[in-house]
Design a protein around this motif. Structure first.
Motif, short mmCIF file in Angstrom:
data_model
loop_
_atom_site.label_atom_id
_atom_site.label_comp_id
_atom_site.label_asym_id
_atom_site.label_seq_id
_atom_site.Cartn_x
_atom_site.Cartn_y
_atom_site.Cartn_z
N ASP A 1 0.83 -1.29 -0.09
CA ASP A 1 -0.06 -0.03 0.16
C ASP A 1 0.78 1.21 -0.07
N ASN A 2 2.06 1.19 0.45
CA ASN A 2 2.94 2.32 0.65
C ASN A 2 3.99 2.54 -0.35
N LEU A 3 4.03 1.53 -1.10
CA LEU A 3 5.22 1.35 -2.11
C LEU A 3 5.44 2.70 -2.89
N GLY A 4 4.32 3.41 -3.25
CA GLY A 4 4.66 4.63 -4.10
C GLY A 4 5.62 5.60 -3.18
N GLN A 5 4.99 5.94 -1.82
CA GLN A 5 5.63 7.04 -1.24
C GLN A 5 6.91 6.53 -0.68
N MET A 6 7.36 5.17 -0.61
CA MET A 6 8.58 4.59 -0.28
C MET A 6 9.47 4.91 -1.26
N SER A 7 9.17 4.65 -2.57
CA SER A 7 10.23 4.81 -3.96
C SER A 7 10.27 6.27 -3.91
N GLN A 8 9.07 7.28 -3.69
CA GLN A 8 9.44 8.43 -3.80
C GLN A 8 10.34 9.09 -2.90
N SER A 9 9.98 8.60 -1.61
CA SER A 9 11.08 9.35 -0.65
C SER A 9 12.75 8.89 -0.94
N LEU A 10 12.86 7.86 -1.71
CA LEU A 10 14.18 7.44 -1.80
C LEU A 10 14.61 8.01 -3.32
N GLY A 11 13.79 8.85 -3.88
CA GLY A 11 14.37 9.57 -5.05
C GLY A 11 13.71 9.13 -6.43
N PHE A 12 12.96 7.97 -6.50
CA PHE A 12 12.38 7.28 -7.50
C PHE A 12 11.28 8.25 -8.07
N ASP A 13 11.31 8.61 -9.20
CA ASP A 13 10.17 9.60 -9.85
C ASP A 13 8.63 8.69 -9.93
N ASP A 14 9.22 7.38 -10.71
CA ASP A 14 7.93 6.61 -11.10
C ASP A 14 7.94 5.43 -10.41
N ALA A 15 6.81 5.01 -9.54
CA ALA A 15 6.47 3.82 -9.01
C ALA A 15 6.06 2.59 -9.40
N LYS A 16 5.78 2.89 -10.75
CA LYS A 16 5.10 1.90 -11.65
C LYS A 16 5.97 0.59 -11.85
N VAL A 17 7.34 0.73 -11.76
CA VAL A 17 8.15 -0.45 -12.01
C VAL A 17 7.96 -1.25 -10.58
N PHE A 18 8.03 -0.67 -9.67
CA PHE A 18 7.99 -1.57 -8.28
C PHE A 18 6.56 -1.91 -7.91
N VAL A 19 5.49 -1.35 -8.57
CA VAL A 19 4.47 -1.94 -8.34
C VAL A 19 4.11 -3.22 -9.28
N SER A 20 4.61 -3.06 -10.62
CA SER A 20 4.52 -4.09 -11.35
C SER A 20 5.45 -5.33 -10.88
N MET A 21 6.62 -4.79 -10.42
CA MET A 21 7.32 -5.98 -9.86
C MET A 21 6.68 -6.62 -8.58
N ILE A 22 6.26 -5.98 -7.63
CA ILE A 22 5.83 -6.68 -6.52
C ILE A 22 4.51 -7.62 -6.91
N SER A 23 3.66 -7.18 -8.09
CA SER A 23 2.53 -8.04 -8.25
C SER A 23 3.19 -9.20 -8.94
N ILE A 24 4.22 -9.47 -9.71
CA ILE A 24 4.67 -10.45 -10.24
C ILE A 24 5.35 -11.33 -9.14
N TRP A 25 6.00 -10.93 -8.39
CA TRP A 25 6.89 -11.68 -7.31
C TRP A 25 5.79 -12.19 -6.26
N ASN A 26 4.82 -11.49 -6.10
CA ASN A 26 3.53 -11.81 -5.47
C ASN A 26 3.06 -13.19 -5.92
N PHE A 27 2.78 -13.29 -7.27
CA PHE A 27 2.22 -14.20 -7.80
C PHE A 27 2.98 -15.54 -7.77
N LEU A 28 4.37 -15.09 -8.21
CA LEU A 28 5.46 -16.34 -7.76
C LEU A 28 5.56 -16.80 -6.73
#
Length: 595
Positions: free
Chosen positions: A393-420
């Motif tokens: 739920d907080n992945l967007g803010q976590m990535s933004q706080s560390l300087g990542f402009d776009d959190a889409k890549v992390f949202v997509s990654m965690i969806s795939i790893w969640n599935f696996l």
């Protein structure tokens, strides 16, 4: 023609066809995973601020997890009726939201929108429960792979529905709400007469292993394909023709498992499920035993176990005498007393107390909630999955706080790893119980240790840890949803599995509310206020049009990540306690002695 009719009847009653149909249903059932795409549409159309949108999100989480009604109805109604109720709930809830967002209905107050979102998302619990109950009953000796694959497709449904929506190629973003309202409901109604427990053999067959390996290969290929598609779509603007080709390949991969029931029905020499007797889900018949002997054994096993009470006048005297005897003589005396009490009970001379079910037998929800094992599972799920959901739920803010402009890549990654994680959790936990007769909760402990390491990496915020932490949290969180349902069905039986499982899932939003709504958000605001004070900023920084302080740097989630790391370690210890408590029942279920 007559033989073809028999084959078609066998196909419709093939448990693998039920499993494939359940996979298709689950591939559109994860409506909650699309909330990140739906929330901007709702917010922009209705003028909500971030706090109001957060309340909508809480309603979504509750609707996704509170499945007690679905569990109860799946026990008293046929599964097709439960699926129909879920389809109606999904259509009415999200259909009304779509009408409000597009202006076809007048704007409703926030509480009414929360109710609609809750109702629409709660339809998902009917889909999940029906799929799990039917397939676990059809494959009682392969619960790990069954639950892992089904829950894995539910986790991947957000990516599947997103790709299908890309095919529509419309600038109207509210059309996604319409697709969510109609698509899953149409699939559920189409498949509702296929998804049910079927007659036929339920013991493990030689072909099961190769069938599961085939499905696992499809799962891995599907995950890799969607991951590649997401990366390409993020980097390059694809034209409509390429989108059509990508979606057609997706449908081919989803239809590929259908080969298993077709081959086993039409090309392998099998006994028709209509002619084969129903096999007990907890035991397979021994060679050489007659059917009458088998029935007699089942009757004897199902009889209520009695606790032989002692005759009150002899109780104190016998206890004193037993203390004075040698161990060997004491055992003989106890055996004599049991024989005596058994005879007296048969004659009606001794009061006999009935005992509840033991581990591995069928429990009702009321009987299960008074057991320590049940609450150990509940607490470990609350601590482990609750902390994992907090990261999601907080992945967007976590990535933004560390300087990542776009959190889409992390949202997509965690969806795939969640599935696996869900697929792998079911696969490896099944090896643990099948080959070693060791308790399945050991896999839960491993998943919680993965989560603990992931939270630690988020706390350190070293270069590259955002990617590794996302991987570990996705795997650990997903594994919970393969291992926990299978564990619950093994310890508390299959008869009331729906209601017991749906009660356990309440732990997920409760954990998220504690870790995300209280701990993480409070610590985030505290760090943001400190930064504002240091830089002498006296006004709030408006983020997403809401009065939310913005925090930048590794300190934003440092303390909360360490707290969640600690509770995951506690959860792993509690899972090990459950392992110790349940070693005997797993040895009994899977027919192996303890090692």
């Amino acid at each position: 023609m007559g033989k073809m009719r028999e084959r078609m009847a066998a196909l419709l009653n093939n448990r693998w066809l039920v499993f494939v149909a359940a996979m298709w249903l689950q591939s559109v059932a994860g409506i909650g995973y699309l909330f990140g795409s739906l929330s901007p549409v709702i917010k922009a159309s209705l003028g909500y601020n971030q706090r109001q949108l957060a309340r909508i999100g809480v309603a979504k989480d509750l609707g996704d997890s509170v499945g007690s009604l679905a569990g109860v109805l799946c026990e008293i109604l046929p599964l097709w009726a439960a699926l129909l109720i879920g389809a109606v709930a999904n259509f009415v809830g999200y259909g009304c939201v779509w009408l409000v967002v597009t202006g076809r209905l007048p704007t409703l107050p926030l509480w009414a929108m929360c109710i609609l979102i809750f109702v629409g998302t709660n339809g998902e619990t009917f889909f999940n429960t029906s799929a799990l109950v039917s397939c676990v009953q059809n494959f009682p000796k392969s619960r790990g792979p069954i639950v892992g694959i089904l829950k894995g497709f539910a986790g991947l449904s957000g990516a599947i529905l997103t790709q299908i929506f890309a095919l529509i190629h419309t600038p109207d973003k509210s059309a996604l709400l319409f697709m969510v309202a109609t698509g899953p409901s149409m699939v559920a109604i189409t498949l509702m007469f296929l998804i049910r427990p079927v007659r036929g053999p339920r013991q493990v067959r030689k072909s099961d292993q190769s069938n599961f390996l085939y499905i696992y290969s499809i799962c891995l290929l599907l995950a890799a394909y969607l991951m590649g598609v997401m990366i390409v779509q993020d980097l390059v603007d694809l034209n409509h023709n390429l989108e059509i080709i990508i979606t057609v390949i997706l449908f081919v991969l989803l239809l590929a498992p259908l080969a298993i029931p077709i081959i086993t029905t039409f090309y392998l020499d099998i006994i028709s499920p209509l002619e084969e007797p129903l096999t007990s889900p907890t035991s397979s018949p021994t060679r050489g035993e007659s059917s009458s002997t088998q029935k007699q054994k089942q009757v004897e096993e199902s009889e209520d176990e009695v606790l032989l009470s002692e005759i009150e006048e002899e109780k104190a005297q016998e206890e004193a005498r037993l203390q004075l005897l040698q161990p060997s003589e004491r055992k003989k005396r106890i055996a004599q007393l049991k024989a005596k009490f058994t005879y007296a009970a048969a004659k009606g001379g001794v009061r006999v107390k009935k005992r509840g079910p033991h581990r591995g037998e069928d429990f009702t929800l009321v009987q299960a909630v008074v057991k320590a094992d049940f609450w150990l599972i509940f607490v470990t799920l609350l601590l482990g999955a609750g902390s994992g959901l907090t990261v999601i739920d907080n992945l967007g803010q976590m990535s933004q706080s560390l300087g990542f402009d776009d959190a889409k890549v992390f949202v997509s990654m965690i969806s795939i790893w969640n599935f696996l994680g869900r697929v792998a959790g079911g696969y490896f936990s099944e090896i643990i119980v099948r080959d070693y007769a060791y308790p399945r909760p050991i896999a839960t402990a491993v998943a919680q240790l993965l989560l603990a390491v992931g939270h630690f990496l988020f706390a350190t915020a070293w270069p590259g840890t955002m990617y590794i932490g996302t991987l570990l949290v996705g795997l650990g969180y997903g594994a919970h949803w393969a291992v926990i349902p299978a564990t619950a069905s093994e310890l508390f039986g299959l008869k009331n599995f729906g209601s017991i499982y749906n009660f356990l899932t309440i732990a997920n939003p409760v954990g998220s509310m504690i870790f995300s709504g209280v701990i993480t958000s409070s610590l985030y605001d505290y760090e943001a206020e400190k930064q504002a004070h240091v830089h002498r900023i006296r006004k709030l920084v408006f983020v997403f049009d809401g009065d939310v302080l913005k925090c930048v740097g590794p300190t934003c989630f440092f303390a909360s990540s360490l707290i969640m790391m600690s509770v995951c370690i506690v959860a792993a210890c509690l899972s090990l306690v459950l392992v110790r408590r349940t070693r005997r029942v797993y040895s009994s279920i899977y027919g192996r002695g303890q090692r």
